[in-house]
Design a protein around this motif. Sequence first.
Motif, PDB file in Angstrom:
ATOM      1  N   ARG A 183     -15.502   2.552  -5.622  1.00  0.00           N
ATOM      2  CA  ARG A 183     -14.479   3.043  -6.542  1.00  0.00           C
ATOM      3  C   ARG A 183     -13.746   4.296  -6.032  1.00  0.00           C
ATOM      4  NH1 ARG A 183     -15.318   0.533 -11.612  1.00  0.00           N
ATOM      5  NH2 ARG A 183     -16.397  -1.414 -11.164  1.00  0.00           N
ATOM      6  N   LYS A 184     -13.823   4.567  -4.738  1.00  0.00           N
ATOM      7  CA  LYS A 184     -13.007   5.648  -4.170  1.00  0.00           C
ATOM      8  C   LYS A 184     -11.560   5.186  -4.026  1.00  0.00           C
ATOM      9  CE  LYS A 184     -16.801   7.721  -1.508  1.00  0.00           C
ATOM     10  NZ  LYS A 184     -17.311   8.034  -0.140  1.00  0.00           N
ATOM     11  N   THR A 185     -11.381   3.898  -3.818  1.00  0.00           N
ATOM     12  CA  THR A 185     -10.062   3.283  -3.759  1.00  0.00           C
ATOM     13  C   THR A 185      -9.912   2.372  -4.968  1.00  0.00           C
ATOM     14  OG1 THR A 185      -9.952   3.328  -1.339  1.00  0.00           O
ATOM     15  CG2 THR A 185      -8.573   1.714  -2.463  1.00  0.00           C
ATOM     16  N   ARG A 186      -8.798   2.539  -5.684  1.00  0.00           N
ATOM     17  CA  ARG A 186      -8.604   1.749  -6.900  1.00  0.00           C
ATOM     18  C   ARG A 186      -8.084   0.348  -6.589  1.00  0.00           C
ATOM     19  NH1 ARG A 186      -4.081   2.709 -11.617  1.00  0.00           N
ATOM     20  NH2 ARG A 186      -4.843   1.103 -13.060  1.00  0.00           N
ATOM     21  N   ILE A 187      -7.180   0.242  -5.609  1.00  0.00           N
ATOM     22  CA  ILE A 187      -6.524  -1.027  -5.313  1.00  0.00           C
ATOM     23  C   ILE A 187      -6.780  -1.407  -3.858  1.00  0.00           C
ATOM     24  CG2 ILE A 187      -4.353  -2.308  -5.318  1.00  0.00           C
ATOM     25  CD1 ILE A 187      -5.250  -1.291  -8.089  1.00  0.00           C
ATOM     26  N   LEU A 188      -7.269  -2.606  -3.633  1.00  0.00           N
ATOM     27  CA  LEU A 188      -7.420  -3.153  -2.290  1.00  0.00           C
ATOM     28  C   LEU A 188      -6.386  -4.258  -2.126  1.00  0.00           C
ATOM     29  CD1 LEU A 188      -9.156  -2.983   0.307  1.00  0.00           C
ATOM     30  CD2 LEU A 188     -10.538  -4.859  -0.613  1.00  0.00           C
ATOM     31  N   VAL A 189      -5.507  -4.112  -1.130  1.00  0.00           N
ATOM     32  CA  VAL A 189      -4.470  -5.108  -0.856  1.00  0.00           C
ATOM     33  C   VAL A 189      -4.913  -5.921   0.352  1.00  0.00           C
ATOM     34  CG1 VAL A 189      -2.018  -5.505  -0.458  1.00  0.00           C
ATOM     35  CG2 VAL A 189      -2.758  -3.473  -1.719  1.00  0.00           C
ATOM     36  N   ALA A 190      -4.934  -7.235   0.210  1.00  0.00           N
ATOM     37  CA  ALA A 190      -5.550  -8.073   1.240  1.00  0.00           C
ATOM     38  C   ALA A 190      -4.739  -9.318   1.535  1.00  0.00           C
ATOM     39  CB  ALA A 190      -6.965  -8.480   0.797  1.00  0.00           C
ATOM     40  N   THR A 191      -4.888  -9.809   2.757  1.00  0.00           N
ATOM     41  CA  THR A 191      -4.407 -11.142   3.113  1.00  0.00           C
ATOM     42  C   THR A 191      -5.537 -12.138   2.866  1.00  0.00           C
ATOM     43  OG1 THR A 191      -5.051 -10.757   5.397  1.00  0.00           O
ATOM     44  CG2 THR A 191      -2.757 -10.297   4.814  1.00  0.00           C
ATOM     45  N   ASP A 192      -5.208 -13.419   2.869  1.00  0.00           N
ATOM     46  CA  ASP A 192      -6.189 -14.424   2.465  1.00  0.00           C
ATOM     47  C   ASP A 192      -7.385 -14.516   3.399  1.00  0.00           C
ATOM     48  OD1 ASP A 192      -4.900 -15.550   0.087  1.00  0.00           O
ATOM     49  OD2 ASP A 192      -3.321 -16.106   1.493  1.00  0.00           O
ATOM     50  N   VAL A 220       0.834  -1.206   0.000  1.00  0.00           N
ATOM     51  CA  VAL A 220       0.000   0.000   0.000  1.00  0.00           C
ATOM     52  C   VAL A 220       0.868   1.255   0.000  1.00  0.00           C
ATOM     53  CG1 VAL A 220      -1.589   1.380   1.404  1.00  0.00           C
ATOM     54  CG2 VAL A 220      -2.057  -1.042   1.008  1.00  0.00           C
ATOM     55  N   LYS A 221       1.913   1.275   0.810  1.00  0.00           N
ATOM     56  CA  LYS A 221       2.799   2.447   0.869  1.00  0.00           C
ATOM     57  C   LYS A 221       3.471   2.693  -0.479  1.00  0.00           C
ATOM     58  CE  LYS A 221       3.819   2.214   5.832  1.00  0.00           C
ATOM     59  NZ  LYS A 221       4.859   1.960   6.869  1.00  0.00           N
ATOM     60  N   VAL A 222       3.909   1.619  -1.128  1.00  0.00           N
ATOM     61  CA  VAL A 222       4.547   1.751  -2.441  1.00  0.00           C
ATOM     62  C   VAL A 222       3.563   2.331  -3.456  1.00  0.00           C
ATOM     63  CG1 VAL A 222       5.461   0.424  -4.393  1.00  0.00           C
ATOM     64  CG2 VAL A 222       6.260  -0.050  -2.073  1.00  0.00           C
ATOM     65  N   LEU A 223       2.329   1.833  -3.456  1.00  0.00           N
ATOM     66  CA  LEU A 223       1.330   2.305  -4.415  1.00  0.00           C
ATOM     67  C   LEU A 223       0.941   3.755  -4.137  1.00  0.00           C
ATOM     68  CD1 LEU A 223      -0.977  -0.844  -4.725  1.00  0.00           C
ATOM     69  CD2 LEU A 223       0.774  -0.054  -6.315  1.00  0.00           C
ATOM     70  N   GLN A 224       0.765   4.083  -2.877  1.00  0.00           N
ATOM     71  CA  GLN A 224       0.406   5.460  -2.533  1.00  0.00           C
ATOM     72  C   GLN A 224       1.505   6.427  -2.944  1.00  0.00           C
ATOM     73  OE1 GLN A 224      -0.494   5.086   1.652  1.00  0.00           O
ATOM     74  NE2 GLN A 224      -2.674   4.697   1.288  1.00  0.00           N
ATOM     75  N   LYS A 225       2.752   6.011  -2.786  1.00  0.00           N
ATOM     76  CA  LYS A 225       3.880   6.856  -3.196  1.00  0.00           C
ATOM     77  C   LYS A 225       3.856   7.086  -4.699  1.00  0.00           C
ATOM     78  CE  LYS A 225       8.861   7.361  -2.429  1.00  0.00           C
ATOM     79  NZ  LYS A 225      10.069   6.729  -1.859  1.00  0.00           N
ATOM     80  N   ALA A 226       3.303   6.132  -5.448  1.00  0.00           N
ATOM     81  CA  ALA A 226       3.190   6.245  -6.902  1.00  0.00           C
ATOM     82  C   ALA A 226       1.868   6.892  -7.316  1.00  0.00           C
ATOM     83  CB  ALA A 226       3.324   4.865  -7.543  1.00  0.00           C
ATOM     84  N   ASP A 227       1.178   7.513  -6.343  1.00  0.00           N
ATOM     85  CA  ASP A 227      -0.105   8.200  -6.587  1.00  0.00           C
ATOM     86  C   ASP A 227      -1.195   7.255  -7.080  1.00  0.00           C
ATOM     87  OD1 ASP A 227       0.802  10.740  -5.802  1.00  0.00           O
ATOM     88  OD2 ASP A 227       1.680  11.099  -7.778  1.00  0.00           O
ATOM     89  N   ILE A 228      -1.160   6.021  -6.604  1.00  0.00           N
ATOM     90  CA  ILE A 228      -2.220   5.054  -6.892  1.00  0.00           C
ATOM     91  C   ILE A 228      -3.028   4.867  -5.606  1.00  0.00           C
ATOM     92  CG2 ILE A 228      -2.738   2.659  -7.528  1.00  0.00           C
ATOM     93  CD1 ILE A 228      -0.085   2.682  -9.129  1.00  0.00           C
ATOM     94  N   ARG A 229      -4.324   5.113  -5.679  1.00  0.00           N
ATOM     95  CA  ARG A 229      -5.178   5.027  -4.490  1.00  0.00           C
ATOM     96  C   ARG A 229      -5.284   3.576  -4.033  1.00  0.00           C
ATOM     97  NH1 ARG A 229      -8.088   7.628  -8.096  1.00  0.00           N
ATOM     98  NH2 ARG A 229      -9.717   6.045  -8.118  1.00  0.00           N
TER      99      ARG A 229
END
Length: 409
Positions: A294-303, A262-271
């Motif tokens: 659709r306010k957040t483009r990417i959801l990063v999740a554990t199983d 998430v931190k990497v994506l946010q740094k790249a201006d990806i929600r």
Amino acid sequence: MTFQELNLIEPIQKALKTEGYTTPTPIQAQAIPIVLTGRDLLGCAQTGTGKTAAFAIPILQLLYNRPQAERGRKAIKSLILTPTRELAIQIGESFAAYGRHTHLTHTVVFGGVGQKPQTDALARGVDILIATPGRLLDLMGQGFINLKQLEIFVLDEADRMLDMGFVHDVKRVLKEIPSRRQSLFFSATMPDVIVKLADTILTNPSKVEVTPVSSTADTIQQSVYFVDKSDKNALLIHILEDHSIETALVFTRTKHGADKVVKVLQKADIRAEAIHGNKSQNARQNALNNFKNRKTRILVATDIAARGIDVDDLTHVINFEIPNIPETYVHRIGRTGRAGANGTAFSFCDAEERAYLKDIHKLIARQIPVVHDHPYPDKSAAPVGGAPEAKAAPRKQNNFRRRGPQRVR
């Protein structure tokens, strides 16, 4: 077949029409008539096949058709036991949607939040209770829940219950409910231990299996990228430069790994937001709602956090890390390509994960095509088991299904 052919009552037909659903999925077409007869049911179905509606719709109809005075007592008549908070909430949303014209009441109880709103709802009386095992047993122990008049019991995601160590809790619940009841049992896989558990719960059940065990949906286009572990972040950002990927669910093996992505994506201006067990319940639900809206483009999740997540029109799943349990791969990519829609699943495989990929190939009985045309190839990676070559992620591709009959999830 249409829902009109399933002899559903008018209030449910009206709700389905409001939701825009006309065509039942295979498990719904098979299971709904069985459940309406009052028989026990053993359902083997992958996630994304529409199994929630396969039990929610007939339960609502059965309870609605009870005499009015009997329903008026508001004793809990149906219990749906499910392993995760997110899945419990989504099942509750399904009962609210399909039962909006029935006047039946339901509530959802789960841990990780204060219990007072839940106990207040229970005190008012509910027809249907959706619960996770821990909070259910806690509230039963405190005297807030009485299941002596239960008529319909549902055990959902039984294999995940086992994986998460809830089997003893399930057995404790079984001791507290009437032996004369209708029971419905659902599991994505049917190993021997699950079959034995089902035998202790069900009486002469009808069996419904809509897909082969451990298979992946044909509607999901799968591909694998061989990449050095240190290049995975850059590869993910590269893929997400394709703006036709409007939303994607990204899987990591650990909670810490999810936060790092998430931190990497946010740094790249990806929600992006993360959803995992270390997040508060409110934070997890807010992240899920933002993703759905659709306010957040990417959801990063554990199983475990992602099991049961149901997002309409999700076209892409990305395995940032290959799961070490091959069945988990099937569950992960099942978040897309749901109920007949098209979907895409990308997997990033580093050198240490190649044995896991081989196990996945063996389980799903197919080779996942390899994408060689990308900026961060792992030069040491030879094809696993002669895997075919895949095309690179297509540009300006949109798999969202906007027209035609919709299937209820």
